[in-house]
Design a protein around this motif. Structure first.
Motif, PDB file in Angstrom:
ATOM      1  N   ALA A  34       0.838  -1.203   0.000  1.00  0.00           N
ATOM      2  CA  ALA A  34       0.000   0.000   0.000  1.00  0.00           C
ATOM      3  C   ALA A  34       0.877   1.258   0.000  1.00  0.00           C
ATOM      4  N   TRP A  35       1.933   1.263   0.817  1.00  0.00           N
ATOM      5  CA  TRP A  35       2.836   2.408   0.840  1.00  0.00           C
ATOM      6  C   TRP A  35       3.560   2.547  -0.498  1.00  0.00           C
ATOM      7  N   ASP A  36       3.914   1.438  -1.106  1.00  0.00           N
ATOM      8  CA  ASP A  36       4.578   1.480  -2.400  1.00  0.00           C
ATOM      9  C   ASP A  36       3.654   2.091  -3.450  1.00  0.00           C
ATOM     10  N   ALA A  37       2.385   1.683  -3.445  1.00  0.00           N
ATOM     11  CA  ALA A  37       1.406   2.238  -4.390  1.00  0.00           C
ATOM     12  C   ALA A  37       1.208   3.731  -4.132  1.00  0.00           C
ATOM     13  N   PHE A  38       1.151   4.116  -2.844  1.00  0.00           N
ATOM     14  CA  PHE A  38       1.000   5.531  -2.499  1.00  0.00           C
ATOM     15  C   PHE A  38       2.209   6.314  -3.007  1.00  0.00           C
ATOM     16  N   GLY A  39       3.407   5.748  -2.854  1.00  0.00           N
ATOM     17  CA  GLY A  39       4.614   6.411  -3.337  1.00  0.00           C
ATOM     18  C   GLY A  39       4.584   6.596  -4.837  1.00  0.00           C
ATOM     19  N   ALA A  40       4.114   5.594  -5.569  1.00  0.00           N
ATOM     20  CA  ALA A  40       4.012   5.702  -7.021  1.00  0.00           C
ATOM     21  C   ALA A  40       3.002   6.786  -7.416  1.00  0.00           C
ATOM     22  N   MET A  41       1.866   6.823  -6.709  1.00  0.00           N
ATOM     23  CA  MET A  41       0.850   7.840  -6.996  1.00  0.00           C
ATOM     24  C   MET A  41       1.409   9.237  -6.721  1.00  0.00           C
ATOM     25  N   TRP A  42       2.110   9.380  -5.593  1.00  0.00           N
ATOM     26  CA  TRP A  42       2.676  10.668  -5.237  1.00  0.00           C
ATOM     27  C   TRP A  42       3.708  11.104  -6.276  1.00  0.00           C
ATOM     28  N   MET A  43       4.590  10.169  -6.661  1.00  0.00           N
ATOM     29  CA  MET A  43       5.622  10.500  -7.625  1.00  0.00           C
ATOM     30  C   MET A  43       4.997  10.935  -8.956  1.00  0.00           C
ATOM     31  N   LEU A  44       3.970  10.213  -9.405  1.00  0.00           N
ATOM     32  CA  LEU A  44       3.302  10.571 -10.656  1.00  0.00           C
ATOM     33  C   LEU A  44       2.678  11.961 -10.561  1.00  0.00           C
ATOM     34  N   SER A  45       2.002  12.240  -9.445  1.00  0.00           N
ATOM     35  CA  SER A  45       1.361  13.557  -9.310  1.00  0.00           C
ATOM     36  C   SER A  45       2.406  14.665  -9.269  1.00  0.00           C
ATOM     37  N   GLN A  46       3.562  14.422  -8.615  1.00  0.00           N
ATOM     38  CA  GLN A  46       4.618  15.427  -8.568  1.00  0.00           C
ATOM     39  C   GLN A  46       5.202  15.678  -9.946  1.00  0.00           C
ATOM     40  N   ARG A  47       5.401  14.623 -10.709  1.00  0.00           N
ATOM     41  CA  ARG A  47       5.948  14.781 -12.064  1.00  0.00           C
ATOM     42  C   ARG A  47       4.948  15.514 -12.961  1.00  0.00           C
ATOM     43  N   ALA A  48       3.670  15.207 -12.803  1.00  0.00           N
ATOM     44  CA  ALA A  48       2.653  15.902 -13.605  1.00  0.00           C
ATOM     45  C   ALA A  48       2.617  17.388 -13.240  1.00  0.00           C
ATOM     46  N   MET A  49       2.688  17.699 -11.950  1.00  0.00           N
ATOM     47  CA  MET A  49       2.677  19.106 -11.527  1.00  0.00           C
ATOM     48  C   MET A  49       3.948  19.817 -11.999  1.00  0.00           C
ATOM     49  N   LYS A  50       5.061  19.126 -11.984  1.00  0.00           N
ATOM     50  CA  LYS A  50       6.304  19.730 -12.479  1.00  0.00           C
ATOM     51  C   LYS A  50       6.165  20.050 -13.965  1.00  0.00           C
ATOM     52  N   ARG A  51       5.554  19.109 -14.721  1.00  0.00           N
ATOM     53  CA  ARG A  51       5.378  19.338 -16.149  1.00  0.00           C
ATOM     54  C   ARG A  51       4.488  20.560 -16.388  1.00  0.00           C
ATOM     55  N   VAL A  52       3.411  20.669 -15.615  1.00  0.00           N
ATOM     56  CA  VAL A  52       2.511  21.834 -15.743  1.00  0.00           C
ATOM     57  C   VAL A  52       3.282  23.111 -15.430  1.00  0.00           C
ATOM     58  N   ALA A  53       4.051  23.094 -14.322  1.00  0.00           N
ATOM     59  CA  ALA A  53       4.816  24.285 -13.939  1.00  0.00           C
ATOM     60  C   ALA A  53       5.813  24.662 -15.027  1.00  0.00           C
ATOM     61  N   LEU A  54       6.500  23.681 -15.601  1.00  0.00           N
ATOM     62  CA  LEU A  54       7.474  23.977 -16.656  1.00  0.00           C
ATOM     63  C   LEU A  54       6.797  24.509 -17.912  1.00  0.00           C
ATOM     64  N   ASP A  55       5.639  23.940 -18.261  1.00  0.00           N
ATOM     65  CA  ASP A  55       4.903  24.418 -19.444  1.00  0.00           C
ATOM     66  C   ASP A  55       4.426  25.860 -19.246  1.00  0.00           C
ATOM     67  N   LEU A  56       3.861  26.141 -18.066  1.00  0.00           N
ATOM     68  CA  LEU A  56       3.395  27.504 -17.790  1.00  0.00           C
ATOM     69  C   LEU A  56       4.562  28.488 -17.756  1.00  0.00           C
ATOM     70  N   ALA A  57       5.677  28.055 -17.189  1.00  0.00           N
ATOM     71  CA  ALA A  57       6.854  28.924 -17.136  1.00  0.00           C
ATOM     72  C   ALA A  57       7.369  29.210 -18.543  1.00  0.00           C
ATOM     73  N   ALA A  58       7.378  28.172 -19.388  1.00  0.00           N
ATOM     74  CA  ALA A  58       7.845  28.363 -20.769  1.00  0.00           C
ATOM     75  C   ALA A  58       6.967  29.364 -21.499  1.00  0.00           C
ATOM     76  N   GLN A  59       5.650  29.331 -21.236  1.00  0.00           N
ATOM     77  CA  GLN A  59       4.739  30.279 -21.868  1.00  0.00           C
ATOM     78  C   GLN A  59       5.050  31.712 -21.442  1.00  0.00           C
ATOM     79  N   GLN A  60       5.639  31.866 -20.258  1.00  0.00           N
ATOM     80  CA  GLN A  60       5.964  33.207 -19.757  1.00  0.00           C
ATOM     81  C   GLN A  60       7.431  33.564 -19.971  1.00  0.00           C
ATOM     82  N   GLY A  61       8.156  32.673 -20.655  1.00  0.00           N
ATOM     83  CA  GLY A  61       9.556  32.958 -20.952  1.00  0.00           C
ATOM     84  C   GLY A  61      10.511  32.655 -19.805  1.00  0.00           C
ATOM     85  N   VAL A  62      10.098  31.822 -18.852  1.00  0.00           N
ATOM     86  CA  VAL A  62      10.958  31.444 -17.728  1.00  0.00           C
ATOM     87  C   VAL A  62      11.563  30.077 -18.044  1.00  0.00           C
TER      88      VAL A  62
END
Length: 154
Positions: A78-106
């Motif tokens: 269960a902890w392993d599955a939670f870790g995988a879910m957390w890691m996926l959500s963090q990577r998705a949020m990082k991708r969103v942050a990088l995409d939004l930053a790129a749109q603003q020239g950061v």
């Protein structure tokens, strides 16, 4: 006039066969021996308690011991599955942050640097919760792991 207790029992030293006088034991020797005996007794009690715990485990039927092992495996999964879910959500949020930053020239590097700065402000600040985005229970969890997290966010 009454004599102090230390003077009421007088021992006359008998010379050793070689004619030398024995050196009396230090008055603390008895106290030290008693303290050492108490320490040995405490260690023995601790060892007996540990032995009793092990005997209790060994007295269980093997099926019960294996059932506990299975529950531990389920919890770990269960902890392993939670870790995988957390890691996926963090990577998705990082991708969103990088995409939004790129749109603003950061640049990606600037985004990562800002993220590290925010993490360090939480780890090194006094109650910094990133504008309320970290719940008190999460702050307590982070506080319990600060030494490990500080190594990760340098």
């Amino acid at each position: 006039m009454a004599l102090p207790p230390s003077l009421t029992s007088l021992t006359i030293a008998q010379p050793n066969p070689d004619g030398s006088l024995p050196i009396p034991a230090a008055p603390d020797a008895a106290a030290n021996a008693a303290a050492e005996a108490l320490q040995r007794e405490a260690r023995m009690e601790a060892m007996q308690a540990k032995l009793d715990e092990l005997q209790e485990i060994l007295a269980k039927p093997l099926t019960e011991i294996l059932a506990e092992h299975d529950r531990f495996k389920e919890a770990a999964a269960a902890w392993d599955a939670f870790g995988a879910m957390w890691m996926l959500s963090q990577r998705a949020m990082k991708r969103v942050a990088l995409d939004l930053a790129a749109q603003q020239g950061v640049s990606d590097e600037d985004v990562v640097a800002r993220a590290l700065a925010y993490a360090n402000s939480v780890l090194n600040g006094d109650g910094e919760d990133l504008g309320g985005t970290i719940a008190p229970a999460q702050m307590a969890h982070i506080a319990r792991h600060k030494p490990f997290l500080r190594k990760q966010f340098r």
